[in-house]
Design an enzyme around this catalytic site. Structure first.
Site, PDB file in Angstrom:
ATOM      1  CB  THR A 210      -8.940   2.726 -16.254  1.00 10.58           C
ATOM      2  OG1 THR A 210      -9.276   3.946 -15.556  1.00 10.58           O
ATOM      3  CG2 THR A 210      -7.888   3.020 -17.304  1.00 10.58           C
TER       4      THR A 210
ATOM      5  CG  ASN B 142       0.279   3.576 -13.508  1.00  5.23           C
ATOM      6  OD1 ASN B 142      -0.241   4.313 -14.342  1.00  5.23           O
ATOM      7  ND2 ASN B 142      -0.417   2.632 -12.874  1.00  5.23           N
TER       8      ASN B 142
ATOM      9  CE1 TYR C  30      -5.173  12.181 -10.220  1.00  2.00           C
ATOM     10  CE2 TYR C  30      -6.192  13.667 -11.808  1.00  2.00           C
ATOM     11  CZ  TYR C  30      -5.438  12.540 -11.528  1.00  2.00           C
ATOM     12  OH  TYR C  30      -4.940  11.776 -12.551  1.00  2.00           O
TER      13      TYR C  30
ATOM     14  CE  LYS D  46      -1.708  11.959 -11.049  1.00  2.00           C
ATOM     15  NZ  LYS D  46      -0.720  10.856 -10.914  1.00  2.00           N
TER      16      LYS D  46
ATOM     17  CG  ASP E 298      -1.861   1.158   1.289  1.00  3.02           C
ATOM     18  OD1 ASP E 298      -1.749   2.070   0.436  1.00  3.02           O
ATOM     19  OD2 ASP E 298      -2.725   1.172   2.187  1.00  3.02           O
TER      20      ASP E 298
END
Length: 268
Positions: free
Chosen positions: A192, A86, A157, A161, A59
């Protein structure tokens, strides 16, 4: 094209599904030996089992996890040439999209940065001593088109990034002269599990728009995001770019950001 990855050793995080699984499959197809890191394995990763693949169940919210993955890679294969960071997106237990700045709490922000930025920092820190011994080392960080063109949602988020892109540039400046190239790949919306799982992005947007979940993925989301291709990307399309950047054939490419975003980003 021979990507000259045969026999090289790569770590891929977030490897059990989606883009990560496609990256693992692509690197194995090129003859690389791969250490796949994820909380669990899953049928897709299990189907790739063989002497060139090692799964490490970790994790990445655990600060010690990245170092354990690197240690296992060197233990299993004796070297490290490629690190693909990733793992990212919603932290465990979180669901995106969040449709307003006022949605995420302080804890949400901390967890988002922990998963999307700090885990990368720790993985790079652990991997660098081994990458510096490689004759063709590469780090590929999977970012997001929203780092450069953020919409008014998922603000935590997007910010994480953007920080990852900044980190990538800084790492390239310091370590490319020492033989470690560092680049980012920035996907747009990709079909996905993030979209397709029960309660995922397709269901969230279906509730907001009144459209069916399949219509969201096939039509509503591409139109909402003004995707030039008119469709969500396929994970393998992202994985192919990652493999090229990991390859010695990209020896003069470093500090760059490659968009695989279906034409989402419009700015020059």
């Amino acid at each position: 094209m021979d990507l000259q990855l045969s026999g090289r050793v790569a770590i891929v995080t977030g490897a059990s599904k989606g883009i990560g699984l496609a990256i693992v499959r692509g690197l194995l197809d090129e003859g690389a030996r791969v250490v796949a890191a994820s909380r669990t394995s899953g049928p897709g990763l299990d189907a790739l089992a063989g002497p060139s693949l090692v799964h490490v169940p970790v994790d990445l919210m655990d600060p010690e996890a990245p170092a354990r993955v690197v240690e296992r890679a060197v233990e299993a294969f004796g070297r490290l040439d490629v690190l693909v960071n990733n793992a990212g997106g919603p932290p465990p237990g979180a669901t995106l999209p969040r449709l307003s700045f006022t949605g995420p709490t302080d804890d949400d922000w901390r967890e988002m940065f922990e998963f999307n930025l700090f885990s990368v920092v720790r993985a790079v820190r652990a991997a660098l001593p081994h990458l510096l011994e490689s004759d063709a080392a590469a780090i590929v960080n999977v970012s997001s088109c929203n780092a450069r063109q953020p919409p008014p949602m998922n603000v935590d988020y997007n910010a994480a990034k953007a920080a990852l892109n900044n980190l990538t540039k800084a790492l390239s400046e310091e370590y490319a002269p020492r033989g470690v190239r560092v680049n980012t790949v920035s996907p747009g919306p990709v079909r996905t599990d993030w979209w397709t799982k029960d309660g995922g992005a397709a269901d969230v947007l279906a509730e907001q728009t009144g459209a069916g979940r399949d219509a969201v993925m096939d039509k509503v989301a591409p139109e909402m995001m003004n995707l030039s291709t008119g469709r969500l990307a396929d994970p393998r399309e992202v994985a192919d770019v990652v493999a090229l950047l990991a390859s010695p054939r990209s020896a003069s490419t470093t500090g760059a950001d490659f968009a695989v975003d279906s034409g989402f980003a419009k700015a020059v």
